[in-house]
Design a protein around this motif. Structure first.
Motif, PDB file in Angstrom:
ATOM      1  N   LEU A 149      -7.246   5.377  -5.374  1.00  0.00           N
ATOM      2  CA  LEU A 149      -8.266   4.974  -4.392  1.00  0.00           C
ATOM      3  C   LEU A 149      -7.658   4.121  -3.283  1.00  0.00           C
ATOM      4  O   LEU A 149      -8.031   4.248  -2.111  1.00  0.00           O
ATOM      5  CB  LEU A 149      -9.385   4.199  -5.092  1.00  0.00           C
ATOM      6  N   TRP A 150      -6.716   3.247  -3.634  1.00  0.00           N
ATOM      7  CA  TRP A 150      -6.087   2.404  -2.619  1.00  0.00           C
ATOM      8  C   TRP A 150      -5.204   3.239  -1.684  1.00  0.00           C
ATOM      9  O   TRP A 150      -4.979   2.866  -0.540  1.00  0.00           O
ATOM     10  CB  TRP A 150      -5.284   1.285  -3.282  1.00  0.00           C
ATOM     11  N   GLY A 151      -4.701   4.366  -2.187  1.00  0.00           N
ATOM     12  CA  GLY A 151      -3.989   5.290  -1.316  1.00  0.00           C
ATOM     13  C   GLY A 151      -4.934   6.174  -0.517  1.00  0.00           C
ATOM     14  O   GLY A 151      -4.588   6.605   0.593  1.00  0.00           O
ATOM     15  N   LEU A 152      -6.118   6.434  -1.067  1.00  0.00           N
ATOM     16  CA  LEU A 152      -7.092   7.281  -0.383  1.00  0.00           C
ATOM     17  C   LEU A 152      -7.583   6.654   0.918  1.00  0.00           C
ATOM     18  O   LEU A 152      -7.785   7.354   1.917  1.00  0.00           O
ATOM     19  CB  LEU A 152      -8.275   7.539  -1.328  1.00  0.00           C
ATOM     20  N   LEU A 153      -7.770   5.334   0.933  1.00  0.00           N
ATOM     21  CA  LEU A 153      -8.360   4.678   2.102  1.00  0.00           C
ATOM     22  C   LEU A 153      -7.525   4.869   3.373  1.00  0.00           C
ATOM     23  O   LEU A 153      -8.059   5.305   4.403  1.00  0.00           O
ATOM     24  CB  LEU A 153      -8.579   3.191   1.804  1.00  0.00           C
ATOM     25  N   PRO A 154      -6.215   4.570   3.384  1.00  0.00           N
ATOM     26  CA  PRO A 154      -5.441   4.844   4.600  1.00  0.00           C
ATOM     27  C   PRO A 154      -5.356   6.329   4.911  1.00  0.00           C
ATOM     28  O   PRO A 154      -5.215   6.718   6.077  1.00  0.00           O
ATOM     29  CB  PRO A 154      -4.055   4.256   4.298  1.00  0.00           C
ATOM     30  N   GLY A 155      -5.446   7.185   3.863  1.00  0.00           N
ATOM     31  CA  GLY A 155      -5.467   8.620   4.112  1.00  0.00           C
ATOM     32  C   GLY A 155      -6.695   9.041   4.884  1.00  0.00           C
ATOM     33  O   GLY A 155      -6.618   9.854   5.822  1.00  0.00           O
ATOM     34  N   ILE A 156      -7.855   8.497   4.516  1.00  0.00           N
ATOM     35  CA  ILE A 156      -9.094   8.801   5.246  1.00  0.00           C
ATOM     36  C   ILE A 156      -8.998   8.309   6.681  1.00  0.00           C
ATOM     37  O   ILE A 156      -9.408   9.003   7.630  1.00  0.00           O
ATOM     38  CB  ILE A 156     -10.306   8.177   4.522  1.00  0.00           C
ATOM     39  N   LEU A 157      -8.464   7.112   6.868  1.00  0.00           N
ATOM     40  CA  LEU A 157      -8.324   6.570   8.224  1.00  0.00           C
ATOM     41  C   LEU A 157      -7.392   7.433   9.080  1.00  0.00           C
ATOM     42  O   LEU A 157      -7.593   7.557  10.285  1.00  0.00           O
ATOM     43  CB  LEU A 157      -7.794   5.139   8.156  1.00  0.00           C
ATOM     44  N   LYS A 158      -6.419   8.045   8.441  1.00  0.00           N
ATOM     45  CA  LYS A 158      -5.478   8.876   9.198  1.00  0.00           C
ATOM     46  C   LYS A 158      -6.112  10.195   9.620  1.00  0.00           C
ATOM     47  O   LYS A 158      -6.015  10.596  10.779  1.00  0.00           O
ATOM     48  CB  LYS A 158      -4.223   9.151   8.367  1.00  0.00           C
ATOM     49  N   ILE A 159      -6.755  10.888   8.683  1.00  0.00           N
ATOM     50  CA  ILE A 159      -7.244  12.228   9.007  1.00  0.00           C
ATOM     51  C   ILE A 159      -8.555  12.203   9.798  1.00  0.00           C
ATOM     52  O   ILE A 159      -8.892  13.176  10.460  1.00  0.00           O
ATOM     53  CB  ILE A 159      -7.414  13.073   7.735  1.00  0.00           C
ATOM     54  N   THR A 160      -9.298  11.089   9.725  1.00  0.00           N
ATOM     55  CA  THR A 160     -10.566  11.022  10.461  1.00  0.00           C
ATOM     56  C   THR A 160     -10.439  10.294  11.799  1.00  0.00           C
ATOM     57  O   THR A 160     -11.041  10.695  12.786  1.00  0.00           O
ATOM     58  CB  THR A 160     -11.652  10.329   9.611  1.00  0.00           C
ATOM     59  N   ARG A 161      -9.646   9.220  11.833  1.00  0.00           N
ATOM     60  CA  ARG A 161      -9.526   8.420  13.059  1.00  0.00           C
ATOM     61  C   ARG A 161      -8.153   8.502  13.696  1.00  0.00           C
ATOM     62  O   ARG A 161      -7.930   7.960  14.780  1.00  0.00           O
ATOM     63  CB  ARG A 161      -9.836   6.944  12.763  1.00  0.00           C
ATOM     64  N   GLY A 162      -7.207   9.167  13.017  1.00  0.00           N
ATOM     65  CA  GLY A 162      -5.867   9.290  13.579  1.00  0.00           C
ATOM     66  C   GLY A 162      -5.068   8.008  13.571  1.00  0.00           C
ATOM     67  O   GLY A 162      -4.117   7.868  14.343  1.00  0.00           O
ATOM     68  N   LEU A 163      -5.419   7.059  12.702  1.00  0.00           N
ATOM     69  CA  LEU A 163      -4.707   5.785  12.661  1.00  0.00           C
ATOM     70  C   LEU A 163      -3.339   5.950  12.002  1.00  0.00           C
ATOM     71  O   LEU A 163      -3.176   6.732  11.059  1.00  0.00           O
ATOM     72  CB  LEU A 163      -5.522   4.742  11.896  1.00  0.00           C
ATOM     73  N   VAL A 255      -4.493  21.643   5.773  1.00  0.00           N
ATOM     74  CA  VAL A 255      -3.590  20.530   6.073  1.00  0.00           C
ATOM     75  C   VAL A 255      -4.239  19.177   5.791  1.00  0.00           C
ATOM     76  O   VAL A 255      -3.632  18.299   5.160  1.00  0.00           O
ATOM     77  CB  VAL A 255      -3.113  20.610   7.540  1.00  0.00           C
ATOM     78  N   ARG A 256      -5.468  18.987   6.235  1.00  0.00           N
ATOM     79  CA  ARG A 256      -6.131  17.696   6.048  1.00  0.00           C
ATOM     80  C   ARG A 256      -6.303  17.375   4.562  1.00  0.00           C
ATOM     81  O   ARG A 256      -6.067  16.242   4.119  1.00  0.00           O
ATOM     82  CB  ARG A 256      -7.479  17.702   6.759  1.00  0.00           C
ATOM     83  N   PHE A 257      -6.691  18.380   3.789  1.00  0.00           N
ATOM     84  CA  PHE A 257      -6.852  18.175   2.347  1.00  0.00           C
ATOM     85  C   PHE A 257      -5.515  17.836   1.697  1.00  0.00           C
ATOM     86  O   PHE A 257      -5.434  16.942   0.839  1.00  0.00           O
ATOM     87  CB  PHE A 257      -7.439  19.425   1.698  1.00  0.00           C
ATOM     88  N   LEU A 258      -4.455  18.530   2.082  1.00  0.00           N
ATOM     89  CA  LEU A 258      -3.144  18.291   1.490  1.00  0.00           C
ATOM     90  C   LEU A 258      -2.618  16.900   1.840  1.00  0.00           C
ATOM     91  O   LEU A 258      -1.993  16.232   1.004  1.00  0.00           O
ATOM     92  CB  LEU A 258      -2.157  19.370   1.945  1.00  0.00           C
ATOM     93  N   VAL A 259      -2.855  16.461   3.076  1.00  0.00           N
ATOM     94  CA  VAL A 259      -2.437  15.112   3.472  1.00  0.00           C
ATOM     95  C   VAL A 259      -3.183  14.072   2.632  1.00  0.00           C
ATOM     96  O   VAL A 259      -2.591  13.105   2.128  1.00  0.00           O
ATOM     97  CB  VAL A 259      -2.682  14.890   4.975  1.00  0.00           C
ATOM     98  N   LEU A 260      -4.480  14.295   2.478  1.00  0.00           N
ATOM     99  CA  LEU A 260      -5.274  13.359   1.672  1.00  0.00           C
ATOM    100  C   LEU A 260      -4.824  13.377   0.213  1.00  0.00           C
ATOM    101  O   LEU A 260      -4.716  12.321  -0.438  1.00  0.00           O
ATOM    102  CB  LEU A 260      -6.752  13.736   1.774  1.00  0.00           C
ATOM    103  N   ALA A 261      -4.525  14.577  -0.311  1.00  0.00           N
ATOM    104  CA  ALA A 261      -4.053  14.685  -1.691  1.00  0.00           C
ATOM    105  C   ALA A 261      -2.717  13.965  -1.871  1.00  0.00           C
ATOM    106  O   ALA A 261      -2.476  13.325  -2.907  1.00  0.00           O
ATOM    107  CB  ALA A 261      -3.919  16.152  -2.082  1.00  0.00           C
ATOM    108  N   PHE A 263      -1.676  11.324  -0.241  1.00  0.00           N
ATOM    109  CA  PHE A 263      -1.960   9.884  -0.291  1.00  0.00           C
ATOM    110  C   PHE A 263      -2.489   9.483  -1.663  1.00  0.00           C
ATOM    111  O   PHE A 263      -2.073   8.471  -2.231  1.00  0.00           O
ATOM    112  CB  PHE A 263      -2.985   9.517   0.783  1.00  0.00           C
ATOM    113  N   VAL A 264      -3.427  10.280  -2.193  1.00  0.00           N
ATOM    114  CA  VAL A 264      -4.052   9.934  -3.468  1.00  0.00           C
ATOM    115  C   VAL A 264      -3.036   9.996  -4.604  1.00  0.00           C
ATOM    116  O   VAL A 264      -2.950   9.070  -5.435  1.00  0.00           O
ATOM    117  CB  VAL A 264      -5.239  10.872  -3.756  1.00  0.00           C
ATOM    118  N   ILE A 265      -2.248  11.067  -4.660  1.00  0.00           N
ATOM    119  CA  ILE A 265      -1.260  11.211  -5.734  1.00  0.00           C
ATOM    120  C   ILE A 265      -0.194  10.125  -5.624  1.00  0.00           C
ATOM    121  O   ILE A 265       0.220   9.527  -6.627  1.00  0.00           O
ATOM    122  CB  ILE A 265      -0.632  12.615  -5.693  1.00  0.00           C
TER     123      ILE A 265
END
Length: 381
Positions: A149-163, A255-261, A263-265
């Motif tokens: 979950l702690w890896g998921l948060l920056p992943g969401i910020l990256k794929i949704t806001r481009g941070l 791509v977005r799903f794989l990037v998020l995966a 981060f989570v893994i």
């Protein structure tokens, strides 16, 4: 008809441009791979040589110092166990960095994910009063979940806001650090001391040989991740996104799903490392310094290992040897332990610089010419 014949004659007389033979290309690739494998080894040797020069400048004997370092890290079974236990958290954080980097994302939040895994494990065991094997299993699972979950948060910020994930993961490191401090100073303070109560003894990781079972878990995880990355279709997609996300998207990869995966893994691996460290190593509690430095050391190890999970295990053990042997070297020849930090930093510098040099076109051309000369000499002989 005459014009056709003339064109045929011209086409026959014209020489087609030569293309490199497939065997030559494969040979060049194998040569480059061998050089990339040799680069970390040469880097370690150079770092040890420079360290020896520094020790000589301090008026001490480097041979005696390095002998003491080996004696202090692998001199007997108990010292080997300490070295492996010191390398264990580095294996987890380096594997976390490797998996993320293979997908083209730079996870610098391994330390925060490691800490959150330890915090979640401690919270579950202390809050619910667990004991024995159930406490250990719940702790490991909680470490995996909250690290992910702690890896998921920056992943969401990256794929949704481009941070930029490098900035966000570093920020999350500080949040995790202060959250852990809040836990062990306020919520679960042990009789007013800045530490949590020790985890139940019956829930500690058992010793297998000279080290706790967490070392075996880390090694098995490294082998599994190597197989996942290099021998499965999911790993191929991860690597494809890391090499060229645009091409991967055109070929229909999510791509977005794989990037998020990724981060989570990556976060889950680091979080598991935090839980293992808490239940495998003294003092078996959260306190100041828990997880400190493991994240950035893991990134350095991943780079030295050239993003190979199996090689990361080896490099992490070398770093563990430097850490445990440094104390013995200090006591035997009287040099500061900062020498070990210098050697470790030099390994990183030489390894990264060497890998960059090997990929330079001029260096490649020089190496190719050198090998072709050697082959011609062998043929003439």
């Amino acid at each position: 008809m005459a014009e056709i014949k003339n064109n045929q004659a011209l086409s026959q007389g014209k020489k087609e441009p030569k293309t490199p033979r497939r065997g030559a290309v494969n040979e060049e690739q194998r040569r480059e791979q061998r050089l990339m494998v040799l680069t970390p080894v040469v880097s370690m040797l150079l770092a040890l040589i420079v360290g020896a020069v520094i020790i000589v400048c301090l008026g001490k004997n480097p041979i005696e110092g390095y002998a003491a370092m080996l004696q202090g890290s692998v001199g007997d079974l108990s010292k080997i166990g300490k070295t492996l236990e010191r390398a264990c958290p580095l294996i987890f954080t380096s594997l976390a960095a490797v998996f993320a980097y293979k997908c083209g994302v730079f996870n610098l939040g391994g330390e925060g994910q490691f800490i959150m895994g330890g915090c979640a494990a401690a919270y579950a065991v202390i809050t619910f009063g667990l004991d024995g094997v159930p406490a250990l299993l719940v702790a490991l699972v909680m470490g995996i979940i909250f690290g992910g979950l702690w890896g998921l948060l920056p992943g969401i910020l990256k794929i949704t806001r481009g941070l930029n994930e490098m900035i966000t993961t570093i920020m999350f490191n500080y949040i995790a650090l202060y959250f852990m401090e809040f836990l062990y100073k306020n919520v679960y303070s042990d009789e007013g001391l800045p530490q949590t109560p020790a985890m139940p003894k019956s829930a500690h990781l058992v010793d297998i040989g000279p080290a706790h079972a967490g070392v075996i878990v880390a090694i098995i995880l490294g082998i599994f991740l190597w197989y996942l990355i290099f021998r499965t279709s999911f790993g191929f997609k991860i690597r494809a996104v890391g090499l060229n996300p645009t091409a991967a998207r055109v070929n229909g990869f999510p791509v977005r799903f794989l990037v998020l995966a990724a981060f989570v893994i990556s976060g889950a691996v680091a979080g598991l490392g935090g839980a293992v460290e808490l239940f495998g190593k003294t003092p078996f509690r959260l306190a100041d310094g828990f997880g400190s430095g493991f994240g950035f050391d893991g990134v350095a190890i991943a780079l030295i290992a050239q993003l190979n999970p199996a090689a990361s295990i080896v490099v992490a053990i070398v770093f563990g040897m430097l850490s445990t042997g440094g104390t013995m070297m200090q006591s035997v020849i009287g040099v500061p332990t900062a020498i070990v930090d210098i050697i470790r930093g030099l390994i990183i510098i030489f390894a990264v610089a060497g890998m960059a040099m090997v990929k330079l076109p001029k260096v490649k051309a020089f190496i190719t010419a050198m090998f072709s000369k050697d082959k011609k000499a062998e043929v003439s002989a």
